[in-house]
Design a protein around this motif. Structure first.
Motif, short mmCIF file in Angstrom:
data_model
loop_
_atom_site.label_atom_id
_atom_site.label_comp_id
_atom_site.label_asym_id
_atom_site.label_seq_id
_atom_site.Cartn_x
_atom_site.Cartn_y
_atom_site.Cartn_z
N LEU A 67 40.99 42.66 36.01
CA LEU A 67 40.99 44.09 35.73
C LEU A 67 39.66 44.55 35.16
N ILE A 68 39.06 43.74 34.31
CA ILE A 68 37.76 44.10 33.73
C ILE A 68 36.70 44.19 34.81
N MET A 69 36.66 43.20 35.69
CA MET A 69 35.69 43.22 36.78
C MET A 69 35.94 44.41 37.71
N LEU A 70 37.21 44.67 38.01
CA LEU A 70 37.55 45.81 38.87
C LEU A 70 37.04 47.10 38.26
N TYR A 71 37.30 47.30 36.98
CA TYR A 71 36.88 48.54 36.32
C TYR A 71 35.36 48.67 36.31
N GLN A 72 34.67 47.59 35.98
CA GLN A 72 33.22 47.65 35.90
C GLN A 72 32.59 48.02 37.24
N GLN A 73 33.19 47.59 38.33
CA GLN A 73 32.64 47.87 39.64
C GLN A 73 33.12 49.22 40.19
N ALA A 74 34.44 49.46 40.11
CA ALA A 74 35.00 50.65 40.76
C ALA A 74 34.74 51.92 39.99
N VAL A 184 46.26 50.25 40.36
CA VAL A 184 45.34 50.63 39.29
C VAL A 184 44.82 52.03 39.57
N ALA A 185 44.99 52.94 38.61
CA ALA A 185 44.49 54.31 38.74
C ALA A 185 43.29 54.50 37.83
N VAL A 198 47.36 50.98 34.59
CA VAL A 198 47.84 49.93 35.49
C VAL A 198 49.35 50.03 35.63
N GLY A 199 49.84 49.80 36.83
CA GLY A 199 51.28 49.75 37.08
C GLY A 199 51.53 48.96 38.35
N VAL A 200 52.57 49.33 39.05
CA VAL A 200 52.91 48.69 40.32
C VAL A 200 53.19 49.76 41.36
N ILE A 201 53.22 49.35 42.62
CA ILE A 201 53.71 50.22 43.67
C ILE A 201 55.23 50.28 43.55
N SER A 202 55.76 51.47 43.33
CA SER A 202 57.20 51.63 43.09
C SER A 202 57.98 51.99 44.35
N GLY A 203 57.29 52.56 45.34
CA GLY A 203 57.99 52.97 46.56
C GLY A 203 56.99 53.37 47.63
N LEU A 240 44.03 52.05 43.30
CA LEU A 240 43.36 50.86 43.83
C LEU A 240 44.27 49.65 43.81
N ASN A 241 43.98 48.68 44.69
CA ASN A 241 44.58 47.36 44.56
C ASN A 241 43.66 46.50 43.71
N LEU A 242 44.04 45.25 43.47
CA LEU A 242 43.26 44.39 42.59
C LEU A 242 41.93 43.96 43.21
N ARG A 243 41.74 44.22 44.50
CA ARG A 243 40.45 43.93 45.12
C ARG A 243 39.49 45.11 44.99
N GLY A 244 39.94 46.19 44.36
CA GLY A 244 39.09 47.36 44.19
C GLY A 244 39.04 48.24 45.41
N GLU A 245 40.02 48.10 46.32
CA GLU A 245 40.10 48.94 47.51
C GLU A 245 41.03 50.12 47.26
N VAL A 246 40.70 51.26 47.84
CA VAL A 246 41.51 52.47 47.67
C VAL A 246 42.75 52.36 48.55
N ILE A 247 43.92 52.38 47.92
CA ILE A 247 45.17 52.40 48.68
C ILE A 247 45.78 53.80 48.70
#
Length: 400
Positions: A67-74, A184-185, A198-203, A240-247
């Motif tokens: 999550l730290i790496m994702l935030y620093q980059q995204a 991740v929003a 941070v959360g999950v995809i709920s539906g 975002l997903n954990l790879r830092g891609e926009v979902i």
């Protein structure tokens, strides 16, 4: 002999009670004793002060590091958006114009490409006379509106300069998104920039009510639901997903009556929709959605039993718009008015059972399927009419 007499006297004294002093439970309680030590009891370990560490990586779990790496980059590609809306159009005739002395609305966005195009929500910039972008480093610049689409709640703005090293966010294939995966929003809730939740995809496959026309309203299909905290100001920011891609693009929240803050259910326009709509907005300034031209009601078993329908799934056509694709091929609307669950319905119209051989179970599903086609595409609808099934080929037109 003297010793024997002393013992007898002591025994007599111990067996006597005074008649004027009643016995009490407290007085009769046994003397407390320490609990026995069990063989399994182990001595407590000595208290030790925490040892400081000079290696910060040791202090975080693998998930936290991710999550730290994702935030620093995204987060470097996520921006805050301030808008100024000219209120003069809403003033009565003859009223002097009012010039806003600062922002009247706020949202979020993210860099889409290296040319300075930024994606946000239509409702963030709707009616804006000025748009300001604030980057992660605090720098601000004025942006121009390139295109906007209320039916997908997406918009594209453009800036002429970018901070050094700022890179666009990649789009994920949202068709591969699964319920339960981490979401991740990043955005600016309540004006607080570069906030991560941070959360999950709920539906998946949700449908939101969209803008209205003179002949009815449209829906936003294929929407992603999440429990990652989304609040006013998050609109237009990436999910975002954990790879830092926009979902997805965060667009709305569910609130109770009178509320306005996040209550656990948020919605995002899917990356699949972004990939289809945004390039058209950049090129043409608009996006043409395919249109069938009908109003419809979902059929389930309870509905079918209530009105004696021959099938217990599909969608019942209510109204067919004149000169629409459905009207051109002769699809029939309802002829009899009724009420179901307090709402008006039209009975007697065609029932759509399948679209290109995909069984249809609800109006939301059909809307979602049609949204994946382009204007000019043909679809084959399987319908039920007067007790018989037939197939009709419809050429989709642009939504008016």
């Amino acid at each position: 002999m003297r010793r024997i007499m002393s013992l007898l006297l002591l025994a007599v004294l111990m067996s006597c009670t005074r008649p004027d002093i009643p016995a009490s439970p407290i007085a009769q309680a046994p003397t407390p004793t320490a609990p026995p030590v069990r063989p399994t009891d182990a001595p407590l370990p000595p208290i030790q002060a925490p040892m400081p560490t000079t290696n910060t990586e040791v202090a975080f779990t693998e998930y936290e590091q991710q999550l730290i790496m994702l935030y620093q980059q995204a987060s470097q590609a996520v921006v805050s958006i301030d808008v100024v809306v000219d209120q003069s159009a809403n003033l009565p005739p003859g009223h002097p114009p009012i010039s806003p002395d600062g922002p009247t609305g706020q949202g979020s966005g993210f860099l889409f490409d290296t040319q300075g195009h930024i994606v946000t929500n239509h409702h963030v910039i709707d009616g804006a006379s000025q748009i300001q972008v604030r980057f992660a480093n605090g720098a601000t610049v004025v942006a121009d509106l390139i295109g906007s689409d209320p039916d997908s709640d997406l918009a594209v703005i453009k800036v002429t300069s970018l901070p050094e090293g700022m890179r666009p966010l990649p789009l994920a294939d949202s068709r591969l998104v699964q319920v339960g995966q981490t979401a991740v929003a990043i955005g600016s809730p309540f004006g607080q920039p570069n906030t991560l939740t941070v959360g999950v995809i709920s539906g998946l496959g949700r449908t939101l009510r969209g803008p209205s026309r003179s002949f009815g309203s449209f829906s936003l299909p294929n929407v992603i639901q999440t429990d990652a905290a989304i609040n006013p100001g998050n609109s237009g920011g990436p999910l975002l997903n954990l790879r830092g891609e926009v979902i997805g693009v965060n667009t709305a929240i569910s609130v109770s009556l009178g509320g306005s803050s996040f209550e656990g259910v948020g919605y995002a326009v899917s990356a699949q929709t972004v990939a289809r709509v945004v390039p058209a907005l950049i090129m043409y300034g608009r996006y043409d959605h395919p249109w069938l031209g009908i109003s419809m009601t979902t059929i389930d078993t309870l509905f079918a039993n209530r009105f004696g329908l021959p099938v217990n799934r599909g969608v019942l056509i209510g109204v067919v718009q004149a000169d629409s694709p459905a009207g051109v091929v002769g699809l029939r609307g309802g002829t009899r008015e009724a009420t179901y669950r307090g709402l008006p319905v039209l009975l007697g119209g065609d029932i759509i059972l399948a679209c290109d051989d995909v069984p249809i179970f609800s109006s939301d599903q059909l809307i979602g399927l049609l949204d994946q086609y382009q204007v000019g595409d043909q679809v084959v609808l399987t319908i039920q009419r007067d007790g018989e099934q037939m197939q009709v080929t419809v050429t989709l037109a642009a939504r008016p």
